[in-house]
Design a protein around this motif. Structure first.
Motif, mmCIF file in Angstrom:
data_model
loop_
_atom_site.group_PDB
_atom_site.id
_atom_site.type_symbol
_atom_site.label_atom_id
_atom_site.label_comp_id
_atom_site.label_asym_id
_atom_site.label_seq_id
_atom_site.Cartn_x
_atom_site.Cartn_y
_atom_site.Cartn_z
ATOM 1 N N ARG A 93 -37.649 37.217 54.335
ATOM 2 C CA ARG A 93 -37.885 36.326 52.953
ATOM 3 C C ARG A 93 -38.902 36.977 52.058
ATOM 4 N NH1 ARG A 93 -39.605 30.637 53.433
ATOM 5 N NH2 ARG A 93 -38.674 30.993 55.594
ATOM 6 N N SER A 94 -39.967 37.073 52.374
ATOM 7 C CA SER A 94 -41.141 37.703 52.212
ATOM 8 C C SER A 94 -40.685 39.009 51.408
ATOM 9 C CB SER A 94 -42.367 37.659 52.714
ATOM 10 O OG SER A 94 -42.732 36.643 53.056
ATOM 11 N N VAL A 95 -40.285 39.931 52.191
ATOM 12 C CA VAL A 95 -40.022 41.482 51.862
ATOM 13 C C VAL A 95 -38.873 41.267 50.577
ATOM 14 C CG1 VAL A 95 -39.002 43.512 52.244
ATOM 15 C CG2 VAL A 95 -40.796 42.367 53.854
ATOM 16 N N ILE A 119 -39.535 42.533 46.933
ATOM 17 C CA ILE A 119 -38.483 43.667 46.199
ATOM 18 C C ILE A 119 -37.953 43.369 44.908
ATOM 19 C CG2 ILE A 119 -36.392 44.894 46.444
ATOM 20 C CD1 ILE A 119 -37.133 45.381 49.612
ATOM 21 N N LEU A 120 -37.433 41.901 44.922
ATOM 22 C CA LEU A 120 -37.037 41.392 43.642
ATOM 23 C C LEU A 120 -38.142 41.466 42.530
ATOM 24 C CD1 LEU A 120 -34.867 38.594 44.931
ATOM 25 C CD2 LEU A 120 -34.106 40.608 44.192
ATOM 26 N N ARG A 121 -39.036 41.254 42.870
ATOM 27 C CA ARG A 121 -40.269 41.305 41.978
ATOM 28 C C ARG A 121 -40.504 42.557 41.194
ATOM 29 N NH1 ARG A 121 -42.898 37.605 45.555
ATOM 30 N NH2 ARG A 121 -44.294 39.287 46.375
ATOM 31 N N THR A 141 -35.080 47.918 37.084
ATOM 32 C CA THR A 141 -33.907 48.406 37.583
ATOM 33 C C THR A 141 -33.975 47.943 39.061
ATOM 34 O OG1 THR A 141 -32.165 50.220 37.714
ATOM 35 C CG2 THR A 141 -34.621 50.606 37.940
ATOM 36 N N THR A 142 -32.593 48.391 39.893
ATOM 37 C CA THR A 142 -32.707 47.971 41.370
ATOM 38 C C THR A 142 -33.478 49.206 42.063
ATOM 39 O OG1 THR A 142 -30.783 48.990 41.525
ATOM 40 C CG2 THR A 142 -30.661 46.643 41.171
#
Length: 67
Positions: free
Chosen positions: A32-34, A38-40, A47-48
């Motif tokens: 969940r933390s990772v 990554i989303l931040r 971009t992704t």
């Protein structure tokens, strides 16, 4: 999927923290933390990570063709 390898003392401390806080499994908390990190970062760069990686690979391939 990556195998998480931590020293025994750190695992024991994480387990104790989990028991104290009543959270879910350590592996789930790490995932969940990772995912949140990554989303931040994706929002920050606009971009992704996958799109960025593909753009870098394409650029490197084009650069190698020019040589």
């Amino acid at each position: 999927m990556y195998k998480l390898e931590l020293p025994k003392k750190m695992l024991r401390d994480l387990y104790n923290l989990r028991m104290y806080c009543g959270e879910r499994s350590i592996a789930e908390q790490v995932r969940r933390s990772v995912r949140a990190h990554i989303l931040r970062q994706e929002r920050k760069i606009g971009t992704t990570i996958q799109d960025l990686s593909e753009a870098i690979e394409k650029h490197e391939a084009e650069s190698n063709q020019k040589l």
